[in-house]
Write an enzyme that holds these catalytic residues in place. Structure first.
Site, PDB file in Angstrom:
ATOM      1  N   ASP A 275     -33.126 -43.185  29.350  1.00 38.32           N
ATOM      2  CA  ASP A 275     -33.729 -41.631  30.014  1.00 38.32           C
ATOM      3  C   ASP A 275     -32.923 -41.559  31.400  1.00 38.32           C
ATOM      4  OD1 ASP A 275     -35.645 -42.909  30.448  1.00 38.32           O
ATOM      5  OD2 ASP A 275     -36.992 -41.137  31.213  1.00 38.32           O
ATOM      6  N   GLU A 276     -32.904 -40.241  32.479  1.00 37.98           N
ATOM      7  CA  GLU A 276     -32.325 -40.372  33.327  1.00 37.98           C
ATOM      8  C   GLU A 276     -31.628 -41.368  34.770  1.00 37.98           C
ATOM      9  OE1 GLU A 276     -36.172 -36.991  34.090  1.00 37.98           O
ATOM     10  OE2 GLU A 276     -36.656 -39.598  34.319  1.00 37.98           O
ATOM     11  N   PRO A 277     -31.028 -41.191  34.118  1.00 38.20           N
ATOM     12  CA  PRO A 277     -29.971 -41.876  35.105  1.00 38.20           C
ATOM     13  C   PRO A 277     -29.455 -41.511  36.202  1.00 38.20           C
ATOM     14  CG  PRO A 277     -28.389 -42.490  32.936  1.00 38.20           C
ATOM     15  CD  PRO A 277     -29.627 -41.497  33.116  1.00 38.20           C
TER      16      PRO A 277
END
Length: 585
Positions: A333-335
Site C-alpha cells: 500500500d501507499e508507495p
C-alpha cells in the site's frame, strides 16, 4: 425469539408457581433456530460433553474449557426482556441434561481458509439422553460449544443452570474470512493482550487475526536470518516478538479456532528496515513532509538494489515458516513517489527508456511475488498495487490463482473494481471498518484543528475539526459497521469472489491500554454481519433487534474479562424500547 424460563423450585410437589421470562440473547445470531416449548431443563452438576473417540487435542481442550466456563460464569442476562409473558407450571422438578453428545464428520481437517465451520445443535424436549452437537469439522464444533454456552443461564432461585427444551439450531457462516486487522508496529501489544483478543474473537465467531507486523515506525518481529532488523528497527528489546512469542500465540489461537495471518508491509512503509540496512531504504533520513511519506517516519525499499532481494527473501521465508496459515499478506500500500525519486539511482533509472515508478514497482513485484508462492502461500496485497492512480502494476503480474486483493478505499466502488477483474477480495473499507477513525490527529502543531467555529460537514475542515481530526472521520459506530453490505451492487459472480471482511485498528493512537474498548463491541457487529447477515428472513435490516442482543452481549463479554465499551446507558437495558426514536420501532 422464544423465552427461557427462570423457575422457582416448588416447596411442595405439584404446587403452582408463576415463572418470569428471561430472553435468550445469542451473538452472533445463528442462521436457523427453532425454539421449543419454553419449559426449562436443568443442567446436571455432572454435565459433560461426550466426545468422539480419538478426538484431537483442540476438541478435548475446547470441551473442557467450555464446561468450566459454563459452570464458572453462571450468566444472568442484564437486558430486560421485551417479552412480558409469564407462564404457569405445575410439574415439579424440571428434567436434567447430563451430557451433550458431540460428533464430528472430519476430525482431521486443518484450520485453513475455506474450512467448513457449520454445526447443528439440538436440545431435546423430553430429556437429557439425546441432546447432540454435530459438526463438519473440529472448528465447527468449537462454534457449537460457544453457542451452547450462550443458551444456558443461571437460575438464582433454584441455584441451577437452566436452558430451554426442544431447541434445534443449524448454523454456518456466510463468509469464510471474518477478521480483525491489528497494527502492532506503530505501537506494541504484549502477547497476553493478543491472546485475550483471540479469545474474544472466538466468542464472537471471528476466525482471522491479521497482524500488521511491520511499518516505518518499527520492525518488532525477530527474524532468525536477519536479526538486526528487529534489534535495530524497534523501540527496544522489550518491544520485540521473539520466535517463542509467535509460536505461543499461533498455538494458542489454533486452540480457539483463530488463524493468524502475518503482514510484512513493503516496499512502502519500510523506514524501520534502515536501522539494519540504510543503503536499501530510500528517503529514510529525510523529514516526512511534504512528499516523503504519508506520516512519520519515511522510508521505502529500493527495488534497484540486489541486496534488497536477498534480505527480503530471507524475511519472507522466515515469516512464512513461523505462521502456518496458507495466506500471507504482502502489503504494497501507499508507495510515495517523492521518496523513491529522492534516490539518485532511482532518479537515474527514471531517465532511461520508458521507465516509470510503476515499472519500478512492477520489477519489485515480479521478483518478490514468487517468494510468497514458493512457500505454498497465497499472497494478499492491499488494493493500491492495482488501483493506485500514481504507482501501480499490470494485472498480468498478479495471477488470481495466487493473489487476493484487500480493498480499503472508495467503499463498494473498489470492491466492484477488484471482483470485476476476477480477484478474490477481502473488504476492509475505511468508510465503514476502520476503528481508529474520528479520534483526533496525532501529529504536532497541526493548525487544521485550531478552529473557533463548528466546521462545515463534508469539507476537509470538518474532518480535521469537530468530527475527530482524522482523515477518515467520523468515528465508525457499531451501527455503521453492522449495516454495511459488502456485496452492494455486485453481480452474483462478483459477490462470489468476496471472501469476507475485517475491521482494522491502526495504532497511531492505540495500544494495549485501550485495545478492548476500541475493538469491542464494534468488532462484534462485524462478526454477526459476516456470520449470519444483517437482515432478517424478510430482507429487513435487523439492527433494532440486534441492539437488544448486542447490549446484553457487551455485558456478557465484560463478565468474560473483555473490557468492551458500552453502547447505551444501563437505563436503556432496563427499559426496553424507551431509548428508541419511536416506541415500537
Amino acid at each position: 425469539m422464544q423465552s427461557l424460563l427462570l423457575i422457582c423450585l416448588p416447596l411442595v410437589a405439584l404446587m403452582v408457581k408463576q415463572v418470569a421470562v428471561a430472553e435468550v440473547f445469542l451473538w452472533p445470531q445463528p442462521r436457523s433456530i427453532a425454539w421449543g416449548s419454553g419449559l426449562p431443563i436443568f443442567l446436571s452438576d455432572s454435565f459433560h460433553f461426550r466426545l468422539p473417540a480419538e478426538s484431537p487435542q483442540e476438541l478435548l481442550l475446547a470441551a473442557s474449557r467450555y464446561r468450566d466456563l459454563i459452570f464458572r460464569e453462571k450468566w444472568v442476562p442484564v437486558a430486560v426482556s421485551t417479552n412480558t409473558q409469564t407462564t404457569l407450571i405445575s410439574d415439579g422438578m424440571p428434567l436434567e441434561l447430563s451430557y451433550l453428545t458431540v460428533s464430528v464428520a472430519d476430525l482431521h481437517t486443518d484450520l485453513q481458509q475455506g474450512v467448513k465451520e457449520g454445526y447443528t445443535l439440538m436440545i431435546p424436549d423430553g430429556g437429557g439422553s439425546n441432546a447432540y452437537l454435530k459438526a463438519d469439522t473440529v472448528w465447527g464444533a468449537l462454534h457449537g460449544f460457544e453457542t451452547f454456552s450462550q443458551l444456558v443461564q443461571w437460575d438464582k432461585v433454584a441455584e441451577k443452570i437452566v436452558l430451554e427444551r426442544g431447541v434445534t439450531l443449524s448454523d454456518a457462516p456466510l463468509y469464510g474470512y471474518r477478521g480483525i486487522m491489528l497494527d502492532v508496529a506503530r505501537n506494541f501489544y504484549p502477547i497476553p493482550d493478543l491472546m485475550r483478543t483471540v479469545r474474544a474473537m472466538a466468542h464472537n465467531k471471528l476466525n482471522v487475526l491479521h497482524l500488521h507486523l511491520t511499518d516505518s515506525q518499527s520492525f518488532p518481529l525477530e527474524i532468525a536470518s536477519e536479526p538486526e532488523l528487529a534489534s535495530k528497527g524497534t523501540f527496544g528489546p522489550q518491544f520485540i516478538y521473539y520466535a517463542s512469542d509467535i509460536q505461543r500465540l499461533v498455538s494458542y489461537a489454533r486452540y480457539y479456532g483463530v488463524r493468524i495471518v502475518p503482514e510484512i508491509d513493503n516496499p512502502g512503509h519500510s523506514g524501520s528496515w534502515a536501522g539494519a540496512y540504510p543503503d536499501l531504504v530510500t528517503c529514510y533520513n529525510k523529514f516526512w513532509l511534504p512528499d516523503m511519506a504519508v506520516e512519520p517516519a519515511p522510508g521505502q525499499l529500493n527495488p534497484l538494489k540486489n541486496e534488497t532481494y536477498r534480505v527480503f527473501k530471507n524475511v519472507i521465508n522466515d515469516v512464512a515458516s513461523a505462521f502456518p496459515d496458507q495466506l500471507f499478506h504482502g502489503g504494497k500500500d501507499e508507495p510515495i513517489a517523492g521518496c523513491w525519486e529522492s534516490s539518485p539511482d532511482i532518479a537515474e533509472y527514471l531517465k532511461q527508456g520508458n521507465n516509470t515508478l510503476s515499472t519500478l514497482l512492477e520489477k519489485f513485484v515480479r521478483l518478490t511475488h514468487p517468494y510468497i508462492t514458493s512457500n505454498n502461500k497465497t499472497a494478499i496485497y492491499w488494493e493500491d498495487i492495482l488501483l493506485s492512480d500514481d504507482i501501480h502494476v499490470s494485472s498480468s503480474l498478479l495471477p488470481p490463482e495466487t493473489t487476493i486483493l484487500e480493498t480499503w478505499n472508495e467503499g463498494p466502488l473498489n470492491t466492484k473494481r477488484l471482483t470485476a477483474a476476477g480477484y478474490r477480495t477481502i473488504v476492509a473499507s475505511a468508510n465503514f471498518y476502520y476503528l481508529d477513525c474520528g479520534r483526533g490527529s496525532f501529529v504536532g502543531n497541526d493548525t487544521h484543528v485550531d478552529q473557533q467555529v463548528n466546521p462545515t460537514p463534508g469539507t476537509c475542515s470538518y474532518n480535521y475539526g469537530g468530527s475527530g481530526g482524522s482523515w477518515c472521520a467520523p468515528y465508525k459506530t457499531w451501527q455503521r459497521i453492522y449495516d454495511y453490505d459488502i456485496t452492494y451492487n455486485l453481480t452474483m459472480e462478483e459477490a462470489g469472489l468476496v471472501m469476507g471482511g475485517e475491521v482494522c485498528l491502526w495504532s497511531e493512537q492505540a495500544d494495549e491500554t485501550v485495545l478492548d474498548g476500541l475493538l469491542w463491541p464494534r468488532a462484534s457487529a462485524l462478526a454477526e454481519s459476516l456470520w449470519s447477515g444483517n437482515r432478517d428472513g424478510e430482507g429487513e435490516r435487523r439492527s433494532v433487534d440486534a441492539l437488544y442482543r448486542l447490549n446484553d452481549w457487551r455485558y456478557h463479554m465484560v463478565s468474560r474479562g473483555i473490557k468492551a465499551m458500552p453502547i447505551q446507558p444501563l437505563w436503556c437495558l432496563k427499559h426496553p424500547g424507551e431509548c428508541n426514536l419511536a416506541l415500537g420501532y
